[in-house]
Structure formats: C-alpha cells, structure tokens
Motif scaffolding. Structure first.
Motif, PDB file in Angstrom:
ATOM      1  N   ASN A  74       0.803  -1.220   0.000  1.00  0.00           N
ATOM      2  CA  ASN A  74       0.000   0.000   0.000  1.00  0.00           C
ATOM      3  C   ASN A  74       0.839   1.275   0.000  1.00  0.00           C
ATOM      4  O   ASN A  74       0.497   2.249  -0.665  1.00  0.00           O
ATOM      5  CB  ASN A  74      -0.960   0.000   1.186  1.00  0.00           C
ATOM      6  CG  ASN A  74      -2.417  -0.168   0.750  1.00  0.00           C
ATOM      7  OD1 ASN A  74      -2.736  -0.075  -0.428  1.00  0.00           O
ATOM      8  ND2 ASN A  74      -3.290  -0.421   1.699  1.00  0.00           N
ATOM      9  N   GLY A 165      -7.206   2.063   3.670  1.00  0.00           N
ATOM     10  CA  GLY A 165      -5.992   1.310   3.974  1.00  0.00           C
ATOM     11  C   GLY A 165      -6.196  -0.012   4.682  1.00  0.00           C
ATOM     12  O   GLY A 165      -5.219  -0.697   4.989  1.00  0.00           O
ATOM     13  N   ARG A 182      -9.668   2.328   9.846  1.00  0.00           N
ATOM     14  CA  ARG A 182      -8.549   2.686   8.975  1.00  0.00           C
ATOM     15  C   ARG A 182      -7.307   1.843   9.291  1.00  0.00           C
ATOM     16  O   ARG A 182      -6.925   1.672  10.451  1.00  0.00           O
ATOM     17  CB  ARG A 182      -8.241   4.171   9.182  1.00  0.00           C
ATOM     18  CG  ARG A 182      -7.181   4.766   8.291  1.00  0.00           C
ATOM     19  CD  ARG A 182      -6.963   6.215   8.711  1.00  0.00           C
ATOM     20  NE  ARG A 182      -5.892   6.853   7.934  1.00  0.00           N
ATOM     21  CZ  ARG A 182      -6.096   7.700   6.939  1.00  0.00           C
ATOM     22  NH1 ARG A 182      -7.319   8.050   6.617  1.00  0.00           N
ATOM     23  NH2 ARG A 182      -5.081   8.230   6.293  1.00  0.00           N
ATOM     24  N   ASN A 183      -6.716   1.261   8.258  1.00  0.00           N
ATOM     25  CA  ASN A 183      -5.478   0.469   8.357  1.00  0.00           C
ATOM     26  C   ASN A 183      -5.601  -0.771   9.244  1.00  0.00           C
ATOM     27  O   ASN A 183      -4.583  -1.348   9.644  1.00  0.00           O
ATOM     28  CB  ASN A 183      -4.306   1.329   8.835  1.00  0.00           C
ATOM     29  CG  ASN A 183      -3.972   2.444   7.855  1.00  0.00           C
ATOM     30  OD1 ASN A 183      -4.034   2.249   6.646  1.00  0.00           O
ATOM     31  ND2 ASN A 183      -3.645   3.610   8.377  1.00  0.00           N
ATOM     32  N   ARG A 185      -6.376  -4.784   9.984  1.00  0.00           N
ATOM     33  CA  ARG A 185      -6.032  -5.987   9.230  1.00  0.00           C
ATOM     34  C   ARG A 185      -6.887  -7.147   9.739  1.00  0.00           C
ATOM     35  O   ARG A 185      -6.966  -7.377  10.949  1.00  0.00           O
ATOM     36  CB  ARG A 185      -4.545  -6.334   9.362  1.00  0.00           C
ATOM     37  CG  ARG A 185      -3.635  -5.245   8.803  1.00  0.00           C
ATOM     38  CD  ARG A 185      -2.160  -5.612   8.909  1.00  0.00           C
ATOM     39  NE  ARG A 185      -1.829  -6.767   8.086  1.00  0.00           N
ATOM     40  CZ  ARG A 185      -1.540  -6.691   6.782  1.00  0.00           C
ATOM     41  NH1 ARG A 185      -1.573  -5.520   6.159  1.00  0.00           N
ATOM     42  NH2 ARG A 185      -1.224  -7.781   6.106  1.00  0.00           N
ATOM     43  N   ASN A 199      -6.223   0.405  12.935  1.00  0.00           N
ATOM     44  CA  ASN A 199      -4.884  -0.149  13.158  1.00  0.00           C
ATOM     45  C   ASN A 199      -4.857  -1.477  13.910  1.00  0.00           C
ATOM     46  O   ASN A 199      -3.782  -2.038  14.120  1.00  0.00           O
ATOM     47  CB  ASN A 199      -3.977   0.857  13.897  1.00  0.00           C
ATOM     48  CG  ASN A 199      -3.832   2.160  13.140  1.00  0.00           C
ATOM     49  OD1 ASN A 199      -3.467   2.168  11.979  1.00  0.00           O
ATOM     50  ND2 ASN A 199      -4.154   3.271  13.810  1.00  0.00           N
TER      51      ASN A 199
END
Length: 212
Positions: A74, A165, A182-183, A185, A199
C-alpha cells in the motif's frame, strides 16, 4: 478504451492485471518496475521496459498511454499514485475483469483492481486504488475507502464500512453493518461480527484482536 496501458509494477497483481486488460481487448504497452533484474524480461510477451520513475517512459502517460498501478504494497502504491498525480496530472485507470459484476448504481473510483467473479452490489461505493481479488463479494450499500485490499472469496455483507488502507484476508466474512477501521487488518478465514478499531489486527471465528 482507445489508448494502450502502461502497468506500473511487474510482480504480484501485475500479471493478473495484464490478463484483465487482455480480457477487455486493451493493449498493454509494457511494465515498469523498480527491480532492475526484471528489466528486459517479458510477462506473457509484454516487456518490462524500465523504472517507474523514468521520465522517458512517464512522459508517454496521459498523452499516448493510460497508467495502472499494479502494486500490492500500500505505501508504495500510494507513492506511485501520488507521482502520477503530480508529475503527469493523471489518475490511474481501473482494471476490471470482464467476468466481474458491478451494479449499475454502484459508484467506483479510479485505479481499482477488480479480478474475475468479483461482485459489487447495488448502491455500494468504492473509493480509489483498491484491490479486489478473485470472487470477492461486496454487498449492497457497503462503503469501501481508498487503498483497501480484499482477499479472494471474502464476503463483505450489506452496509459494511471499510475505511482507508484496511486489509481483509482471503475467505473472510464481515457481517452486515459493521465498520472496519482505517489500516485495520483481518486475518484470512476470519468471521468478523463487530466493529474493528483503526490499526487493529483481528483473527478467528469470531474474530478477536491479536495481542501485540
């Protein structure tokens, strides 16, 4: 699409991106990759021409060629998109496989990779520069931010929000109405039944945060 395409990146999703453009009868002029060992090689008879930051090739983009960024990482993907925006004043085009289905009232941005058998449902919105691997399903009313990656066979149920993201592994199920921050996983095969914070990394069925 009348103009040929230059693909930035020659690894990862670059080869399937070539196959997508082939499926739509779009000519790919060549690949650009930072790995000098790949220069002069071919991917399915299409040459790796040189470096993505080489002005000799970049000057073709916007006038004679379109561009597509085929990079999985990314941060590097964002760097290349910014470079194209600033140096060539262009947005990368979408690579959408002929066997993908995008609803007539879905909204999709620029520079997205949409592989075979992907479904984007009614009133879904997709940002820019996302990666949707084979067979991923984005159901109606979902909102996908920029630079999101969704793995093969994953199911994003109705009215899910995935923020910029975020990474969703292969075979994941996101239940309706949740938000992936956001971001964040999501590990492969997980079933996510509640919101995931920005995150965070979660995994399992039901998915739970992985302790750092």
């Amino acid at each position: 699409m009348e103009k040929p395409v230059i693909i930035l990146g020659a690894k990862g999703i670059a080869h399937p991106a070539l196959e997508i453009f082939n499926s739509n009868n779009v000519v790919v002029y060549g690949f650009l990759d930072e790995d000098e060992k790949l220069h002069g090689q071919e991917i399915n008879v299409v040459p790796v021409l040189g470096n993505p930051e080489d002005d000799g090739f970049l000057k073709l983009i916007g006038k004679k060629c379109e561009a597509f960024v085929a990079v999985d990482d990314n941060k590097y993907r964002q760097f290349l998109v910014k470079m194209l925006n600033e140096r060539r004043k262009v947005q990368p085009i979408n690579a959408i496989h002929e066997r993908a289905y995008i609803s007539t009232d879905a909204v999709i941005g620029h520079g997205n990779f949409v592989n075979a058998n992907v479904t984007v449902g009614a009133a879904a919105t997709v940002g820019n520069h996302c990666i949707f691997n084979s067979g991923a399903i984005v159901d109606h009313g979902s909102k996908i931010g920029d630079f999101v990656q969704i793995g093969a066979g994953s199911i994003v149920n109705a009215n899910v929000t995935i923020e910029e993201g975020a990474f969703v592994g292969s075979g994941v199920v996101l239940v309706s109405g949740i938000t992936i921050g956001r971001n964040a996983r999501i590990g492969a095969g997980s079933v996510v039944i509640s919101d995931v914070k920005a995150n965070d990394t979660v995994f399992g069925n039901p998915a739970a945060p992985i302790k750092k």
